[in-house]
Design a protein around this motif. Structure first.
Motif, PDB file in Angstrom:
ATOM      1  N   GLY A 160     -26.820  -8.429  52.868  1.00 19.66           N
ATOM      2  CA  GLY A 160     -27.052  -7.799  54.160  1.00 19.66           C
ATOM      3  C   GLY A 160     -26.823  -6.297  54.114  1.00 19.66           C
ATOM      4  N   LEU A 161     -25.754  -5.879  53.467  1.00 14.91           N
ATOM      5  CA  LEU A 161     -25.485  -4.444  53.314  1.00 14.91           C
ATOM      6  C   LEU A 161     -26.594  -3.770  52.498  1.00 14.91           C
ATOM      7  CD1 LEU A 161     -21.648  -4.599  52.596  1.00 14.91           C
ATOM      8  CD2 LEU A 161     -22.735  -3.690  54.669  1.00 14.91           C
ATOM      9  N   ALA A 162     -27.103  -4.478  51.506  1.00 12.42           N
ATOM     10  CA  ALA A 162     -28.148  -3.908  50.652  1.00 12.42           C
ATOM     11  C   ALA A 162     -29.452  -3.688  51.403  1.00 12.42           C
ATOM     12  CB  ALA A 162     -28.388  -4.814  49.447  1.00 12.42           C
ATOM     13  N   VAL A 163     -29.739  -4.512  52.431  1.00 10.96           N
ATOM     14  CA  VAL A 163     -31.001  -4.373  53.170  1.00 10.96           C
ATOM     15  C   VAL A 163     -30.853  -3.517  54.423  1.00 10.96           C
ATOM     16  CG1 VAL A 163     -31.844  -6.587  52.290  1.00 10.96           C
ATOM     17  CG2 VAL A 163     -30.670  -6.505  54.514  1.00 10.96           C
ATOM     18  N   GLY A 164     -29.682  -2.926  54.625  1.00 13.91           N
ATOM     19  CA  GLY A 164     -29.547  -1.977  55.727  1.00 13.91           C
ATOM     20  C   GLY A 164     -28.626  -2.372  56.856  1.00 13.91           C
ATOM     21  N   TRP A 165     -28.086  -3.582  56.840  1.00  9.27           N
ATOM     22  CA  TRP A 165     -27.139  -3.992  57.882  1.00  9.27           C
ATOM     23  C   TRP A 165     -25.804  -3.294  57.656  1.00  9.27           C
ATOM     24  CZ3 TRP A 165     -22.674  -6.998  56.779  1.00  9.27           C
ATOM     25  CH2 TRP A 165     -21.929  -7.361  57.904  1.00  9.27           C
ATOM     26  N   ARG A 166     -25.117  -2.931  58.730  1.00 10.63           N
ATOM     27  CA  ARG A 166     -23.834  -2.257  58.620  1.00 10.63           C
ATOM     28  C   ARG A 166     -22.844  -2.820  59.654  1.00 10.63           C
ATOM     29  NH1 ARG A 166     -25.933  -1.116  54.676  1.00 10.63           N
ATOM     30  NH2 ARG A 166     -26.295   0.931  53.704  1.00 10.63           N
ATOM     31  N   ILE A 167     -21.568  -2.772  59.306  1.00 14.01           N
ATOM     32  CA  ILE A 167     -20.493  -3.086  60.248  1.00 14.01           C
ATOM     33  C   ILE A 167     -20.188  -1.810  61.008  1.00 14.01           C
ATOM     34  CG2 ILE A 167     -18.102  -3.821  60.504  1.00 14.01           C
ATOM     35  CD1 ILE A 167     -18.428  -5.432  57.928  1.00 14.01           C
ATOM     36  N   GLU A 168     -20.497  -1.797  62.302  1.00 14.00           N
ATOM     37  CA  GLU A 168     -20.364  -0.588  63.098  1.00 14.00           C
ATOM     38  C   GLU A 168     -19.034  -0.515  63.844  1.00 14.00           C
ATOM     39  OE1 GLU A 168     -22.579   1.624  62.761  1.00 14.00           O
ATOM     40  OE2 GLU A 168     -24.258   0.507  61.901  1.00 14.00           O
ATOM     41  N   SER A 169     -18.215  -1.546  63.741  1.00 13.08           N
ATOM     42  CA  SER A 169     -16.928  -1.572  64.435  1.00 13.08           C
ATOM     43  C   SER A 169     -15.805  -1.519  63.406  1.00 13.08           C
ATOM     44  CB  SER A 169     -16.805  -2.832  65.293  1.00 13.08           C
ATOM     45  OG  SER A 169     -16.887  -3.989  64.478  1.00 13.08           O
ATOM     46  N   GLY A 170     -14.565  -1.686  63.877  1.00 16.67           N
ATOM     47  CA  GLY A 170     -13.420  -1.607  62.982  1.00 16.67           C
ATOM     48  C   GLY A 170     -13.231  -2.861  62.148  1.00 16.67           C
ATOM     49  N   VAL A 171     -12.267  -2.769  61.239  1.00  9.62           N
ATOM     50  CA  VAL A 171     -11.976  -3.875  60.334  1.00  9.62           C
ATOM     51  C   VAL A 171     -11.486  -5.096  61.094  1.00  9.62           C
ATOM     52  CG1 VAL A 171     -10.517  -4.620  58.417  1.00  9.62           C
ATOM     53  CG2 VAL A 171     -11.486  -2.320  58.418  1.00  9.62           C
ATOM     54  N   LEU A 172     -10.636  -4.891  62.090  1.00  7.09           N
ATOM     55  CA  LEU A 172     -10.086  -6.018  62.838  1.00  7.09           C
ATOM     56  C   LEU A 172     -11.184  -6.792  63.570  1.00  7.09           C
ATOM     57  CD1 LEU A 172      -6.755  -4.561  64.292  1.00  7.09           C
ATOM     58  CD2 LEU A 172      -7.067  -6.083  62.335  1.00  7.09           C
ATOM     59  N   ASN A 173     -12.125  -6.058  64.168  1.00  6.63           N
ATOM     60  CA  ASN A 173     -13.241  -6.733  64.843  1.00  6.63           C
ATOM     61  C   ASN A 173     -14.107  -7.500  63.853  1.00  6.63           C
ATOM     62  OD1 ASN A 173     -12.591  -5.966  67.425  1.00  6.63           O
ATOM     63  ND2 ASN A 173     -13.954  -4.199  67.470  1.00  6.63           N
ATOM     64  N   ALA A 174     -14.305  -6.919  62.665  1.00  7.77           N
ATOM     65  CA  ALA A 174     -15.103  -7.605  61.647  1.00  7.77           C
ATOM     66  C   ALA A 174     -14.406  -8.879  61.179  1.00  7.77           C
ATOM     67  CB  ALA A 174     -15.351  -6.668  60.457  1.00  7.77           C
ATOM     68  N   LEU A 175     -13.097  -8.816  60.987  1.00  8.52           N
ATOM     69  CA  LEU A 175     -12.348 -10.011  60.595  1.00  8.52           C
ATOM     70  C   LEU A 175     -12.380 -11.062  61.707  1.00  8.52           C
ATOM     71  CD1 LEU A 175      -9.246  -8.398  58.844  1.00  8.52           C
ATOM     72  CD2 LEU A 175     -11.186  -9.549  57.758  1.00  8.52           C
ATOM     73  N   ALA A 176     -12.332 -10.598  62.960  1.00  9.15           N
ATOM     74  CA  ALA A 176     -12.423 -11.535  64.077  1.00  9.15           C
ATOM     75  C   ALA A 176     -13.781 -12.233  64.089  1.00  9.15           C
ATOM     76  CB  ALA A 176     -12.198 -10.804  65.402  1.00  9.15           C
ATOM     77  N   ALA A 177     -14.849 -11.491  63.766  1.00 12.64           N
ATOM     78  CA  ALA A 177     -16.186 -12.090  63.700  1.00 12.64           C
ATOM     79  C   ALA A 177     -16.247 -13.167  62.627  1.00 12.64           C
ATOM     80  CB  ALA A 177     -17.227 -11.006  63.426  1.00 12.64           C
ATOM     81  N   LEU A 178     -15.681 -12.876  61.456  1.00 16.11           N
ATOM     82  CA  LEU A 178     -15.679 -13.863  60.374  1.00 16.11           C
ATOM     83  C   LEU A 178     -14.832 -15.079  60.743  1.00 16.11           C
ATOM     84  CD1 LEU A 178     -15.359 -11.463  57.295  1.00 16.11           C
ATOM     85  CD2 LEU A 178     -17.421 -12.627  58.122  1.00 16.11           C
ATOM     86  N   GLY A 179     -13.691 -14.844  61.391  1.00 14.19           N
ATOM     87  CA  GLY A 179     -12.861 -15.960  61.824  1.00 14.19           C
ATOM     88  C   GLY A 179     -13.572 -16.838  62.828  1.00 14.19           C
TER      89      GLY A 179
END
Length: 260
Positions: A124-143
């Motif tokens: 996903g990162l290779a095709v242009g997707w990016r995490i636009e929020s903080g690390v905690l929000n990203a971990l919450a998404a994965l959880g």
């Protein structure tokens, strides 16, 4: 270690060994989201209008949610396979906790799903997707994704124990691919006909996909959507906890009853 924890860990180890000796299903299930990302992202991405947003950035969270819902298919097939081949019957003759057997299966699925998420995110990162929020929000998404996968796998285990036929379970599993198509996983729901939009927005996958987009900072939920999509994090938690509350006891009871 308590007897319950020991039993669950032993069954978990058995399923992980099973995957290691027959990795075909794991490879297929992990490669499929990557293939879909490349296909939808580059073939359909030029045809889907997303004002102010790239389609691939919209698609990655949707595919993550669709992959989480795939726990229905894997849970159903593995449980039906074990039931048909007599593995469940052998487990019942052992002095182990009744919940340990389905819990071991669902936990093993959770481990392999977590591991398989990593290469998908890298693509996903290779095709242009990016995490636009903080690390905690990203971990919450994965959880949130893993919680939904865990809940869907319990639903699949119950269905597999109900069906007790691996061929039939495989056919039902293929049919489960329709669920993400009737959701906000691949396309926005705003342009759908009213009746279809209502159906799509009350699909649990829509709430999870929207919650992941929100937590990753890729998109904001539509304010005029149905409640689970307008409040996607709360909606996703409610859907996941409801599935667990319903299908954990049903699956354990079905296993204890010998499928009869």
């Amino acid at each position: 270690m308590s007897t319950f924890a020991y039993d669950s860990t032993a069954v978990l180890g058995r399923h992980l060994q099973r995957i290691r000796h027959a990795p075909g299903v794991l490879i297929i299930t992990q490669l499929m989201p990557v293939n879909m990302l490349l296909f939808f992202g580059y073939v359909f991405g030029t045809m889907v209008a997303m004002p102010g947003q790239q389609y691939r950035a919209f698609l990655v969270p949707g595919l993550l949610a669709a992959t989480a819902a795939g726990g229905i298919m894997t849970g159903m097939f593995q449980a039906a396979q074990d039931a048909q081949r007599g593995v469940m019957d052998r487990f019942r003759t052992l002095p182990i906790s009744r919940i340990a057997v389905p819990l071991g299966q669902t936990a093993a699925d959770l481990v392999t799903t977590a591991a398989g998420t990593v290469p998908f995110l890298l693509v996903g990162l290779a095709v242009g997707w990016r995490i636009e929020s903080g690390v905690l929000n990203a971990l919450a998404a994965l959880g949130l994704l893993l919680l939904f996968r865990f809940a869907c796998t319990w639903l699949g285990v119950y269905l597999g124990l109900l069906i007790r036929d691996e061929e039939m379970a495989g056919q039902f599993g293929v049919a489960s691919f329709v669920l993400p198509l009737l959701s906000a996983a691949y396309i926005p729901t705003e342009g759908l006909p009213r009746w279809l939009r209502v159906l799509a927005e009350w699909n649990p996958i829509s709430a999870v996909a929207t919650a992941v987009r929100t937590l990753f900072g890729n998109a904001a939920p539509a304010v005029d959507a149905a409640w689970p999509v307008a409040h996607p994090v709360s909606g996703s938690l409610l859907w996941s906890l409801t599935l667990l509350a319903v299908f954990v006891p049903l699956a354990v009871q079905r296993y204890a009853d010998n499928g009869g």
